[in-house]
Design a protein around this motif. Structure first.
Motif, PDB file in Angstrom:
ATOM      1  N   UNK A 296     -47.250   8.928 -23.154  1.00  0.00           N
ATOM      2  CA  UNK A 296     -48.165   9.557 -22.194  1.00  0.00           C
ATOM      3  C   UNK A 296     -49.155   8.537 -21.638  1.00  0.00           C
ATOM      4  N   UNK A 297     -49.620   7.646 -22.506  1.00  0.00           N
ATOM      5  CA  UNK A 297     -50.593   6.650 -22.029  1.00  0.00           C
ATOM      6  C   UNK A 297     -49.926   5.660 -21.075  1.00  0.00           C
ATOM      7  N   UNK A 298     -48.683   5.302 -21.364  1.00  0.00           N
ATOM      8  CA  UNK A 298     -47.967   4.390 -20.456  1.00  0.00           C
ATOM      9  C   UNK A 298     -47.719   5.053 -19.102  1.00  0.00           C
ATOM     10  N   UNK A 299     -47.260   6.312 -19.140  1.00  0.00           N
ATOM     11  CA  UNK A 299     -46.983   7.034 -17.889  1.00  0.00           C
ATOM     12  C   UNK A 299     -48.251   7.138 -17.042  1.00  0.00           C
ATOM     13  N   UNK A 300     -49.397   7.276 -17.712  1.00  0.00           N
ATOM     14  CA  UNK A 300     -50.659   7.493 -16.991  1.00  0.00           C
ATOM     15  C   UNK A 300     -51.252   6.212 -16.401  1.00  0.00           C
ATOM     16  N   UNK A 301     -50.688   5.051 -16.720  1.00  0.00           N
ATOM     17  CA  UNK A 301     -51.227   3.813 -16.151  1.00  0.00           C
ATOM     18  C   UNK A 301     -51.139   3.878 -14.625  1.00  0.00           C
ATOM     19  N   UNK A 302     -52.234   3.570 -13.932  1.00  0.00           N
ATOM     20  CA  UNK A 302     -52.214   3.687 -12.458  1.00  0.00           C
ATOM     21  C   UNK A 302     -51.155   2.808 -11.796  1.00  0.00           C
ATOM     22  N   UNK A 303     -50.712   1.757 -12.453  1.00  0.00           N
ATOM     23  CA  UNK A 303     -49.718   0.856 -11.849  1.00  0.00           C
ATOM     24  C   UNK A 303     -48.324   1.463 -11.805  1.00  0.00           C
ATOM     25  N   UNK A 304     -48.110   2.575 -12.543  1.00  0.00           N
ATOM     26  CA  UNK A 304     -46.743   3.101 -12.683  1.00  0.00           C
ATOM     27  C   UNK A 304     -46.397   4.056 -11.539  1.00  0.00           C
ATOM     28  N   UNK A 305     -45.288   3.793 -10.848  1.00  0.00           N
ATOM     29  CA  UNK A 305     -44.774   4.752  -9.859  1.00  0.00           C
ATOM     30  C   UNK A 305     -43.807   5.729 -10.521  1.00  0.00           C
ATOM     31  N   UNK A 306     -42.864   5.213 -11.315  1.00  0.00           N
ATOM     32  CA  UNK A 306     -41.890   6.073 -11.981  1.00  0.00           C
ATOM     33  C   UNK A 306     -41.677   5.606 -13.411  1.00  0.00           C
ATOM     34  N   UNK A 307     -41.810   6.531 -14.355  1.00  0.00           N
ATOM     35  CA  UNK A 307     -41.439   6.250 -15.744  1.00  0.00           C
ATOM     36  C   UNK A 307     -40.195   7.074 -16.048  1.00  0.00           C
ATOM     37  N   UNK A 308     -39.296   6.512 -16.857  1.00  0.00           N
ATOM     38  CA  UNK A 308     -38.062   7.247 -17.165  1.00  0.00           C
ATOM     39  C   UNK A 308     -37.622   6.960 -18.584  1.00  0.00           C
ATOM     40  N   UNK A 309     -37.054   7.969 -19.227  1.00  0.00           N
ATOM     41  CA  UNK A 309     -36.479   7.798 -20.556  1.00  0.00           C
ATOM     42  C   UNK A 309     -35.368   8.820 -20.769  1.00  0.00           C
ATOM     43  N   UNK A 310     -34.586   8.614 -21.827  1.00  0.00           N
ATOM     44  CA  UNK A 310     -33.443   9.490 -22.090  1.00  0.00           C
ATOM     45  C   UNK A 310     -33.937  10.826 -22.642  1.00  0.00           C
ATOM     46  N   UNK A 311     -33.390  11.935 -22.139  1.00  0.00           N
ATOM     47  CA  UNK A 311     -33.703  13.209 -22.789  1.00  0.00           C
ATOM     48  C   UNK A 311     -32.750  13.374 -23.978  1.00  0.00           C
ATOM     49  N   UNK A 312     -32.784  14.525 -24.628  1.00  0.00           N
ATOM     50  CA  UNK A 312     -31.978  14.674 -25.856  1.00  0.00           C
ATOM     51  C   UNK A 312     -30.568  15.173 -25.574  1.00  0.00           C
ATOM     52  N   UNK A 313     -30.232  15.359 -24.285  1.00  0.00           N
ATOM     53  CA  UNK A 313     -28.933  15.963 -23.976  1.00  0.00           C
ATOM     54  C   UNK A 313     -28.120  15.129 -22.995  1.00  0.00           C
ATOM     55  N   UNK A 314     -28.395  13.812 -22.930  1.00  0.00           N
ATOM     56  CA  UNK A 314     -27.600  12.943 -22.070  1.00  0.00           C
ATOM     57  C   UNK A 314     -28.147  12.772 -20.666  1.00  0.00           C
ATOM     58  N   UNK A 315     -29.269  13.390 -20.361  1.00  0.00           N
ATOM     59  CA  UNK A 315     -29.902  13.219 -19.048  1.00  0.00           C
ATOM     60  C   UNK A 315     -31.055  12.233 -19.135  1.00  0.00           C
ATOM     61  N   UNK A 316     -31.791  12.151 -18.050  1.00  0.00           N
ATOM     62  CA  UNK A 316     -32.929  11.232 -17.974  1.00  0.00           C
ATOM     63  C   UNK A 316     -34.151  12.005 -17.488  1.00  0.00           C
ATOM     64  N   UNK A 317     -35.260  11.842 -18.194  1.00  0.00           N
ATOM     65  CA  UNK A 317     -36.526  12.446 -17.766  1.00  0.00           C
ATOM     66  C   UNK A 317     -37.264  11.450 -16.885  1.00  0.00           C
ATOM     67  N   UNK A 318     -37.731  11.917 -15.739  1.00  0.00           N
ATOM     68  CA  UNK A 318     -38.458  11.084 -14.788  1.00  0.00           C
ATOM     69  C   UNK A 318     -39.879  11.610 -14.692  1.00  0.00           C
ATOM     70  N   UNK A 319     -40.859  10.698 -14.794  1.00  0.00           N
ATOM     71  CA  UNK A 319     -42.249  11.158 -14.750  1.00  0.00           C
ATOM     72  C   UNK A 319     -43.091  10.297 -13.809  1.00  0.00           C
ATOM     73  N   UNK A 320     -43.983  10.963 -13.100  1.00  0.00           N
ATOM     74  CA  UNK A 320     -44.983  10.294 -12.268  1.00  0.00           C
ATOM     75  C   UNK A 320     -46.264  11.073 -12.458  1.00  0.00           C
ATOM     76  N   UNK A 321     -47.262  10.486 -13.104  1.00  0.00           N
ATOM     77  CA  UNK A 321     -48.488  11.229 -13.391  1.00  0.00           C
ATOM     78  C   UNK A 321     -48.163  12.510 -14.134  1.00  0.00           C
TER      79      UNK A 321
END
Ligand SMILES: [Zn+2]
Length: 468
Positions: A296-321
């Motif tokens: 959460x702290x990494x995603x909240x860094x103002x420099x980040x446009x898109x954060x992404x990681x693997x979900x638990x079912x083979x997909x990818x979670x994408x986060x911006x703020x």
């Protein structure tokens, strides 16, 4: 004949063409063919973004997720293994990219009468077919520290012209100058513009000499990524240390004691973070096992446009703020499922064929992000979380030598969009750099291997809607 103008922005090339500053490209490439703006891969960084041109593969397919990445199994070993496990192709480990590549064959293997000049990717080249490797090493290192890119590009031009009258079927020529100079100044700097004009002159000299001994060569000119000025350096490794997380990182902290995270930077606007790097765990973490507070702290860094990681079912979670969505390959289609807000700006939930998703995403600030975020996590070597920077920001401190004023590596349009010029007709459909390798094979009359991520021009032209 493929010419890689490393790091040239498409609008810079367009500007020079419009001014009449690239008369040779106009004469030999644009007149018989055309120009379009395509998209590259994520991370959009030198070397990694060459893979599409030679293999028709995404970095995630190739198992090379960045210019730096962490070999989770190696890094928990002895001191030498730890050093090797913290992979960085910037420096003495550069050659390892060839043995790390898990895809193939390369166009060099498929077209044995190939030559290459100034490439880090050499698999499949016959002995002696990689020209000036010594000059590349020597002048390349000098250029990196002293900014003498024009000398390196001149050596490339000379070797290129020497080849013109010889027997060859496929040539791959790389000019590192525009990228190197852009990092030191900015992508619109007069020195960058002049380096592109120099490449234009070299292209003219080559094409004239080559056409004297046969037909005009088919020329394709492209860049591996864009570039943008960086005013805000958000050093993720130093930030983690500040938060009390000992962090393994380059160049000198690869043996960091008690490391709880590893930070691998590409470009410098792309970064992948690996948690508990010395746990000996060979598999990446998925959503349920991630350290949520740190994420959460990494995603909240103002420099980040898109954060992404693997979900638990083979997909990818994408986060911006506060916004989050799920991406998934779904029975041959790409599914975009917003969970809160709309982090990729696609306007709502979508289930589209890959190329339709590409077309739809091209009008957003992160063109082709759905496919690029999915492909990255195909490889277990990719980090537990990947961060792509916002325009104007990157992830490495101003301590880096030489100081970098501009860069690339993110999914944003300024980094993802690249010029593609060809002396043959280009399809109407949006292109990816990964499409060029199968298209070149078609032009050479060589069958395209199964499983290539790219699609040849002929098939793209058939997919494109008929003009109204
Ligand atoms: Zn590059």
């Amino acid at each position: 004949m493929f010419v890689l103008v490393d790091g040239a922005r498409h609008d810079v090339v367009r500007h020079l063409l419009d001014r009449g500053d690239l008369p040779e490209m106009s004469r030999w490439v644009l007149e018989p063919g055309g120009m379009t703006v395509g998209t590259t891969v994520y991370p959009s960084t030198t070397g990694v973004a060459y893979i599409p041109f030679l293999y028709g593969a995404f970095p995630g397919t190739a198992g090379v997720p960045g210019i730096r990445w962490l070999d989770r199994a190696l890094v928990s070993g002895g001191l030498t293994a730890q050093w090797r496990g913290a992979r960085s192709y910037c420096g003495v480990q550069a050659g390892l990219i060839n043995s790390d590549l898990g895809c193939g064959p390369s166009i060099f293997e498929l077209v044995p009468e190939s030559y290459a000049i100034c490439t880090p990717l050499t698999n499949g080249l016959r002995p002696g077919a990689h020209l000036i490797p010594g000059k590349r090493a020597l002048l390349g290192a000098l250029a990196h520290y002293a900014g003498t890119y024009p000398a390196l590009d001149r050596a490339v031009s000379e070797a290129w012209l020497d080849l013109a009258a010889q027997d060859w079927r496929f040539l791959f020529v790389v000019f590192p100058g525009p990228d190197g100079l852009a990092h030191l100044y900015d992508p619109w700097h007069p020195k960058v513009l002049e380096s592109i004009r120099e490449i234009d002159r070299a292209l003219g000299a080559f094409a004239r000499r080559a056409s004297r001994t046969g037909d005009d060569p088919v020329l394709i000119v492209a860049s591996d990524h864009g570039a943008s000025v960086m005013r805000h350096h958000e050093d993720v490794a130093l930030r983690l240390e500040e938060w009390g997380v000992p962090t393994l990182r380059h160049p000198v902290h690869v043996w960091r004691r008690g490391a709880r995270a590893a930070v691998m930077v590409s470009g410098n606007a792309g970064v992948q973070v690996y948690f508990d790097p010395r746990s000996g765990r060979a598999t990446p973490l998925t959503e349920g096992d991630l350290p949520h507070d740190l994420v959460d702290r990494l995603v909240a860094l103002p420099a980040v446009r898109v954060a992404a990681y693997r979900d638990d079912t083979g997909g990818v979670i994408v986060r911006t703020g506060e916004a989050r969505a799920r991406l998934r390959d779904d029975a041959g289609l790409v599914r975009y499922e917003p969970l809160a807000g709309d982090p990729l700006g696609l306007g709502g939930p979508l289930l589209l064929e890959d190329r339709e998703m590409l077309l739809r995403s091209r009008v957003t600030d992160v063109p082709d992000a759905p496919r690029q975020l999915l492909q990255l996590f195909r490889t277990a070597r990719a980090g537990d979380i990947a961060l792509g920077a916002r325009l104007g920001s990157d992830f490495r401190g101003p301590w880096e030598i030489p100081e970098h004023k501009a860069g690339h590596g993110s999914v944003i349009a300024d980094h993802a969009e690249v010029p593609i010029l060809a002396s043959v007709p280009l399809p109407e459909a949006p292109l990816r750099t990964v499409d060029l390798m199968p298209s070149m094979l078609e032009l050479l009359g060589v069958p395209v291997p199964e499983g290539t991520d790219g699609v040849p021009f002929s098939r793209l032209a058939a997919l494109a809607p008929a003009p109204a």
